[in-house]
Enzyme design. Structure first.
Site, PDB file in Angstrom:
ATOM      1  CG  PHE A   1     -11.330   0.783  -0.663  1.00  0.00           C
ATOM      2  CD1 PHE A   1     -12.109  -0.052   0.127  1.00  0.00           C
ATOM      3  CD2 PHE A   1     -11.272   2.135  -0.345  1.00  0.00           C
ATOM      4  CE1 PHE A   1     -12.817   0.441   1.207  1.00  0.00           C
ATOM      5  CE2 PHE A   1     -11.988   2.647   0.738  1.00  0.00           C
ATOM      6  CZ  PHE A   1     -12.763   1.798   1.521  1.00  0.00           C
TER       7      PHE A   1
ATOM      8  CE  LYS B   1     -12.666 -17.063 -14.068  1.00  0.00           C
ATOM      9  NZ  LYS B   1     -12.450 -18.388 -14.151  1.00  0.00           N
ATOM     10  CB  ALA B   2     -16.371 -21.051  -8.875  1.00  0.00           C
ATOM     11  N   GLY B   3     -13.466 -20.824  -7.527  1.00  0.00           N
ATOM     12  CA  GLY B   3     -12.059 -21.224  -7.521  1.00  0.00           C
ATOM     13  C   GLY B   3     -11.699 -22.024  -6.289  1.00  0.00           C
TER      14      GLY B   3
ATOM     15  CB  CYS C   1      -6.480  -7.883   3.114  1.00  0.00           C
ATOM     16  SG  CYS C   1      -5.019  -6.850   3.286  1.00  0.00           S
TER      17      CYS C   1
ATOM     18  CB  VAL D   1      -0.956  -0.013   1.221  1.00  0.00           C
ATOM     19  CG1 VAL D   1      -1.655   1.325   1.381  1.00  0.00           C
ATOM     20  CG2 VAL D   1      -1.983  -1.117   1.047  1.00  0.00           C
TER      21      VAL D   1
ATOM     22  CD  GLU E   1      -1.009  -7.979  -2.500  1.00  0.00           C
ATOM     23  OE1 GLU E   1      -0.440  -8.972  -2.967  1.00  0.00           O
ATOM     24  OE2 GLU E   1      -1.107  -7.747  -1.278  1.00  0.00           O
TER      25      GLU E   1
END
Ligand code: NAD
Ligand code: UGA
Length: 451
Positions: free
Chosen positions: A162, A266-268, A275, A16, A165
């Site tokens: 907010f 998005k399923a994963g 965080c 950040v 990455e």
């Protein structure tokens, strides 16, 4: 340093702080970046980012060259600046509650520097902190060390961040909102003026509120996003039991409803990163201490924890016993375009595979050095996806890197002992991969043509 132009200092040069510093400098705002880690400071001074983030190296080089960004471990350099942002880490304690030790130390160090300062200095808490921290711990530690009260000469705001990455620079340059929590108009106006200078006519919506509300906005935002991921993973696990159903279609359809929205569906293999887990735990803990037990957020976390089991179950369903098998793990980073493996689902999956006696060989374009620091030689590392796949009994896709999206069925067939593929990120076209032993999160069994 010129005295008239607005200047900022940033304490904590992590993801950040460094991205914020590089973007401030890119908008011609003189910035002092401060960190206690000398090696990190030295690297930044040389214009080299100590972490992988797209666009950051370029901005950093320009910022250092133009002398708009000065990196230092000497916090007294904050004295000559107008505003200091605190961007130090706020990790979890053993019980999940927030660890404010870095914040306290930074406040003390900064306060001692500001002791002799005459004139207004604004302190801005950008680190994620639980409601009440800015007006409680931060204010107390600052006032004690500065030797004056927050008010006419010492300003204090909460201003959560907010950015994500992998897209941090773009997010910092184009945020959807700016939240300013303050107790008085002077500090809020000062911070808004700085952001007006930064964004010019493209100033995003600014919400002025209390520090406590600003702090809770940040947790509510991460808790909502994490819950959305656990929600779609739950739907994926249901979809997977139903022949002919694909969670991708379900997500696309429900996402068209503007009340739901298509992003974060998005399923994963479960969310990772520095965080979501830490902030959910801090919020659950904070809330519990205030007498409210959040069933929903506990379920979000539990669902996420279990999602890595689903991935291992899928490999087991393809291979039978996993003991003694060679499994290629493609992807270690918690998402693409970062070298960050903090809380990555890959680590949860690898630990379970190891427990089952699997020989794991992993490849990631960026995250191998960080993984080696954590797992050392518990697993093998490959230089490219093809050597990871060589002789493998199964491949598991755990990060959605562009490099993996380009792989074709023939690559798996040519390299692997048996082309068993678990697509935990849904990066491949099921039709195209149907010639392999291909299974994917949220993809129900294919119907035979006679059905
Ligand atoms: P990080 O761990 O990457 O970096 C923190 C830096 O602060 C380190 O370089 C450390 O050496 C330095 N530091 C610690 N104590 C210091 C002190 N007293 N003086 C100077 N430097 C000191 O952390 P991060 O990921 O950048 O996160 C920082 C905060 O921002 C956290 O509260 C986090 O929750 C929040 N946040 C992070 C992200 C993200 O994408 N990483 C996004 C939004 C908000
Ligand atoms: C997240 C938030 O998106 C940022 O707004 C916030 O500032 C940041 O946390 C923070 O406070 O640190 P980040 O963790 O960098 O950002 O990355 P995300 O894009 O949110 O992804 C988090 C995890 O969720 C990743 O593992 C990702 O793969 C997973 N995810 C995300 C999914 O599994 N499905 C999705 O649809 C979206």
């Amino acid at each position: 340093m010129k005295s008239r132009s607005e200047t900022v200092s940033i304490v904590g040069m992590g993801y950040v702080g460094l991205c914020t510093a590089a973007t401030f400098a890119s908008r011609s705002i003189r910035t002092v970046g401060i960190d206690i880690d000398e090696a990190r400071v030295e690297q930044i001074r040389r214009g080299k980012a100590p972490l992988h983030e797209p666009q950051l190296d370029t901005l950093l080089k320009q910022a250092v060259k133009s002398k708009l960004l000065e990196a230092t471990s000497d916090i007294s350099r904050a004295f000559g600046t107008d505003t200091t942002f605190l961007t130090v880490g706020t990790p979890s304690q053993q019980d999940g509650s927030i660890d404010l030790s870095y914040v306290k130390n930074a406040c003390e160090d900064l306060g001692n520097v500001l002791r002799e300062k005459r004139g207004y200095h604004l302190v801005v808490v950008k680190s994620t902190v639980v409601p009440g921290t800015t007006n409680g711990t931060v204010k107390r530690f600052l006032e004690q060390s500065v030797g004056k009260k927050v008010g006419s000469e010492l300003g204090l705001c909460a201003n959560p961040e907010f950015l994500k990455e992998g897209t941090a620079i773009n997010d910092a340059l184009h945020p959807d909102k700016i939240i300013i929590g303050s107790n008085d108009k002077k500090s809020a106006n000062r911070l808004k003026r700085l952001y007006r200078k930064f964004y010019g006519p493209r100033l995003p919506p600014v919400i002025l509120t209390s520090p406590e509300s600003a702090e809770l906005v940040k947790y509510a935002s991460n808790a909502f996003l994490a819950t959305k991921v656990s929600f779609i993973n739950t739907v994926a696990n249901i979809a997977q039991q139903i022949p002919g159903v694909d969670v991708g279609t379900i997500a696309e359809a429900i996402g068209l409803d503007p009340r739901i929205g298509g992003l974060f569906l998005k399923a994963g293999p479960g969310y990772g990163g520095s965080c979501f887990h830490k902030d959910l735990q801090a919020l659950i803990n904070y809330s519990k201490n205030n007498g409210y037990d959040s069933t929903l957020f506990r379920a979000t976390e539990e669902t996420n924890e279990q999602q890595s089991n689903k991935v291992v179950d899928m490999a087991e369903a393809l291979l039978g016993s996993l003991s003694g098998k060679r499994v290629a793990v493609l992807g270690l980073a918690f998402k693409k375009d970062t070298d960050d493996i903090r809380e990555a689902s890959s680590l949860r999956v690898i630990i379970q595979l190891k427990k089952k006696g699997v020989h794991v060989i992993a490849y990631d374009p960026m995250a191998i050095p960080n993984t080696k620091k954590q797992l050392a030689d518990q697993i093998g590392y490959a230089d490219n996806p093809y050597s990871a796949l060589k002789g493998a009994d199964c491949a598991i896709i755990l990060t959605e890197w562009d490099e993996f999206v380009k792989l074709k069925p023939k690559d798996f067939q040519a390299c692997m002992k048996t082309p068993n593929v678990v697509d935990a990120r849904r990066i491949f076209d099921p039709e195209e991969f149907s010639q392999l032993n291909y299974v994917a999160i949220g993809l129900g069994a294919r119907r035979s043509l006679r059905d």
